[in-house]
Design a protein around this motif. Sequence first.
Motif, short mmCIF file in Angstrom:
data_model
loop_
_atom_site.label_atom_id
_atom_site.label_comp_id
_atom_site.label_asym_id
_atom_site.label_seq_id
_atom_site.Cartn_x
_atom_site.Cartn_y
_atom_site.Cartn_z
N LYS A 188 0.86 -1.19 0.00
CA LYS A 188 0.00 0.00 0.00
C LYS A 188 0.89 1.24 0.00
O LYS A 188 1.90 1.28 0.70
CB LYS A 188 -0.90 0.02 1.23
N ALA A 189 0.49 2.25 -0.78
CA ALA A 189 1.25 3.49 -0.86
C ALA A 189 0.32 4.67 -0.64
O ALA A 189 -0.82 4.68 -1.10
CB ALA A 189 1.93 3.61 -2.23
N LYS A 190 0.85 5.67 0.07
CA LYS A 190 0.06 6.88 0.35
C LYS A 190 1.01 8.08 0.36
O LYS A 190 2.08 8.03 0.95
CB LYS A 190 -0.61 6.74 1.71
N LEU A 191 0.61 9.15 -0.31
CA LEU A 191 1.39 10.39 -0.35
C LEU A 191 0.63 11.44 0.43
O LEU A 191 -0.51 11.77 0.10
CB LEU A 191 1.61 10.85 -1.80
N GLU A 192 1.28 11.96 1.49
CA GLU A 192 0.62 12.95 2.33
C GLU A 192 1.66 13.92 2.88
O GLU A 192 2.64 13.49 3.50
CB GLU A 192 -0.11 12.22 3.47
N GLY A 193 1.44 15.20 2.65
CA GLY A 193 2.34 16.22 3.19
C GLY A 193 3.77 16.10 2.68
O GLY A 193 4.71 16.40 3.42
N GLY A 194 3.96 15.64 1.45
CA GLY A 194 5.30 15.51 0.89
C GLY A 194 6.05 14.27 1.33
O GLY A 194 7.23 14.12 1.03
N VAL A 195 5.37 13.36 2.04
CA VAL A 195 5.99 12.12 2.49
C VAL A 195 5.24 10.94 1.87
O VAL A 195 4.02 10.81 2.04
CB VAL A 195 5.99 12.00 4.02
N LEU A 196 5.97 10.12 1.14
CA LEU A 196 5.41 8.90 0.58
C LEU A 196 5.59 7.79 1.61
O LEU A 196 6.70 7.54 2.07
CB LEU A 196 6.15 8.52 -0.71
N LYS A 197 4.49 7.14 1.96
CA LYS A 197 4.54 6.06 2.95
C LYS A 197 4.12 4.76 2.28
O LYS A 197 3.03 4.67 1.73
CB LYS A 197 3.63 6.36 4.14
N LEU A 198 5.02 3.77 2.35
CA LEU A 198 4.73 2.45 1.80
C LEU A 198 4.63 1.45 2.94
O LEU A 198 5.48 1.44 3.83
CB LEU A 198 5.86 1.98 0.87
#
Length: 147
Positions: free
Chosen positions: A119-129
């Motif tokens: 799962k990938a999420k981009l929030e506030g300039g941070v990509l979280k995998l």
Amino acid sequence: MFDLIPFRRRSEDPFGQMLKSFNEMVEDHWLTPFGSNTQSFRTDIREEKDKYVVEAELPGIAKDDIEIDVSNNYLTIRAKRNEYHEEKDDSNNFIRKERRTGEFVRRFYVEQIDEDGIKAKLEGGVLKLEIPKRPGDDRSRKQIQID
């Protein structure tokens, strides 16, 4: 990069000066003229019981400009930046025109992961995998004794 003092004070540590010069050289971008096309970005990797969590700093990059893939046990994160800025005066003549493009790439060796569950999420300039571990691959750790 170089200090303007033409001589070294006696109290200065020669190794410290050399280390300082090396750090300044590495921090400067003269090694990559015009901002090389391939650069890196900062990432934090954390292992949890059932998954790995990767957080990558990608400020100012849109979701559509980020590509993530897994191939041959390598996770690749690729981000592209294309910035274009221009200013014109009242006569429609250019006063300033700037372009900045670049590609940021990081590759990580991964094995025993559930590729379909990433799962990938981009929030506030941070990509979280979130990368789940493959079930049943929990290996016990074995300490090797030295003879």
